[in-house]
Design an enzyme around this catalytic site. Structure first.
Site, short mmCIF file in Angstrom:
data_model
loop_
_atom_site.label_atom_id
_atom_site.label_comp_id
_atom_site.label_asym_id
_atom_site.label_seq_id
_atom_site.Cartn_x
_atom_site.Cartn_y
_atom_site.Cartn_z
N ASP A 29 48.63 78.77 68.92
CA ASP A 29 48.10 80.10 69.12
C ASP A 29 46.27 79.77 69.25
O ASP A 29 46.30 78.35 69.59
CB ASP A 29 48.00 80.44 67.80
CG ASP A 29 46.56 81.85 68.24
OD1 ASP A 29 46.78 82.55 68.89
OD2 ASP A 29 46.11 81.98 66.94
N ASP A 31 42.60 81.63 70.70
CA ASP A 31 42.19 81.99 70.04
C ASP A 31 42.22 81.23 68.53
O ASP A 31 42.70 81.88 67.63
CB ASP A 31 41.68 83.51 69.96
CG ASP A 31 41.58 84.36 70.70
OD1 ASP A 31 40.84 83.03 72.48
OD2 ASP A 31 42.48 84.67 72.48
N THR A 120 50.45 82.53 72.43
CA THR A 120 49.51 83.68 72.69
C THR A 120 49.08 84.97 72.45
O THR A 120 50.08 85.70 73.99
CB THR A 120 47.83 83.39 73.50
OG1 THR A 120 46.55 83.89 72.82
CG2 THR A 120 48.66 83.54 75.10
N SER A 121 48.34 86.02 71.68
CA SER A 121 48.70 87.57 71.88
C SER A 121 47.85 88.14 73.37
O SER A 121 47.59 89.03 72.91
CB SER A 121 48.10 87.65 70.73
OG SER A 121 48.95 87.49 69.74
N LYS A 152 53.76 89.36 67.52
CA LYS A 152 53.18 88.92 66.33
C LYS A 152 52.66 89.60 64.93
O LYS A 152 52.20 91.03 65.37
CB LYS A 152 52.08 87.54 65.91
CG LYS A 152 52.09 86.65 67.06
CD LYS A 152 51.07 85.58 67.05
CE LYS A 152 50.99 84.61 68.21
NZ LYS A 152 50.22 84.05 68.23
N ASP A 177 45.44 80.95 63.13
CA ASP A 177 44.71 81.07 62.19
C ASP A 177 44.49 82.45 61.43
O ASP A 177 43.79 82.42 60.96
CB ASP A 177 43.33 80.92 63.70
CG ASP A 177 43.69 82.05 63.55
OD1 ASP A 177 42.67 82.75 63.95
OD2 ASP A 177 44.31 82.38 65.22
#
Length: 236
Positions: A29, A31, A120-121, A152, A177
């Site tokens: 991921d 962030d 990543t989102s 996600k 995270d």
């Protein structure tokens, strides 16, 4: 047994996560896992919430770890795509305070080329802006919000990341995270490792957890990649 995302020891003093396991690739991921961007994100979402009449604390409590457009849908706004675009533009313009997680540059340097990806989102433009600010090069495989129809905790993003690396997701380690990200890893059949440094409130997971990457490295062998101690007795 569950492990709280709070007051975790540094990697140098904790037991090695996934000791003895070997992986084909690592899926990170971004962030909260490679970089910390909390201040930038919170500023953008606080401004937006104030303009739209939402409680900023509530908005911030639900927006981490998922695609911006999905947070907008959850909040019931009239035009989720337009509102998400405003957030993205604001975050791209304001990267103040975006920095790498401690030890991450050294950790990434020990992973062989083509054996890791970022999943990543965030949008691609935002991911590139934040990575540049943090001094992390964009890897050849970068899966972003635009690449999947469902974010996600749906596993599509990690399945795509593994496919682009040419590996079986079951042989991947996902570093995350958030609970949404770890749930996506579980659904993809991958192993999970929680990174906890950005958390000020405890959330629980059965996955191994480390605070940051200090004291850790990756050792590559014929049977795959393993997390080891860095320094004279490790990979570094």
């Amino acid at each position: 047994m569950t492990i709280a995302f709070m007051d975790m020891p540094t990697a140098a003093s904790a037991a090695l996560p996934h000791a003895g396991r070997r992986f084909a690739a690592f899926l990170f991921d971004m962030d909260g896992t490679l970089i910390t961007s909390i201040d930038s994100a919170n500023r953008a979402w606080t401004r937006w919430a104030a303009m739209r009449g939402f409680d900023p604390a509530h908005v911030i409590s639900i927006m981490h770890g998922v695609r911006t457009v999905e947070t907008m849908k959850r909040l019931g706004v009239a035009d989720p795509e337009a509102e998400a675009a405003w957030i993205t533009r604001t975050e791209i313009e304001d990267t103040e305070g975006v920095v790498p997680i401690a030890g991450v540059a050294e950790f990434l340097a020990t992973i062989p080329a083509g054996r890791w990806a970022i999943v990543t989102s965030a949008s691609r433009a935002l991911a590139e802006a934040r990575l540049a600010r943090a001094g992390i090069a964009v890897p050849p495989v970068l899966v972003t919000a635009e690449d999947v129809e469902r974010g996600k905790p749906d596993p599509a993003c990690f399945l795509l990341g593994a496919a682009r690396l040419g590996v079986d997701p079951v042989r991947c380690l996902v570093l995350e995270d958030t609970l949404a990200g770890l749930a996506a890893a579980d659904a993809a059949g991958a192993a999970g490792l929680a990174i906890t440094v950005t958390h000020s409130h405890p959330i629980a997971t059965a996955h191994p957890a480390i605070r940051d990457y200090r004291g850790l490295a990756v050792a590559a062998g014929a049977d795959g990649l393993a997390i080891v101690r860095s320094g004279p007795h490790g990979a570094g």
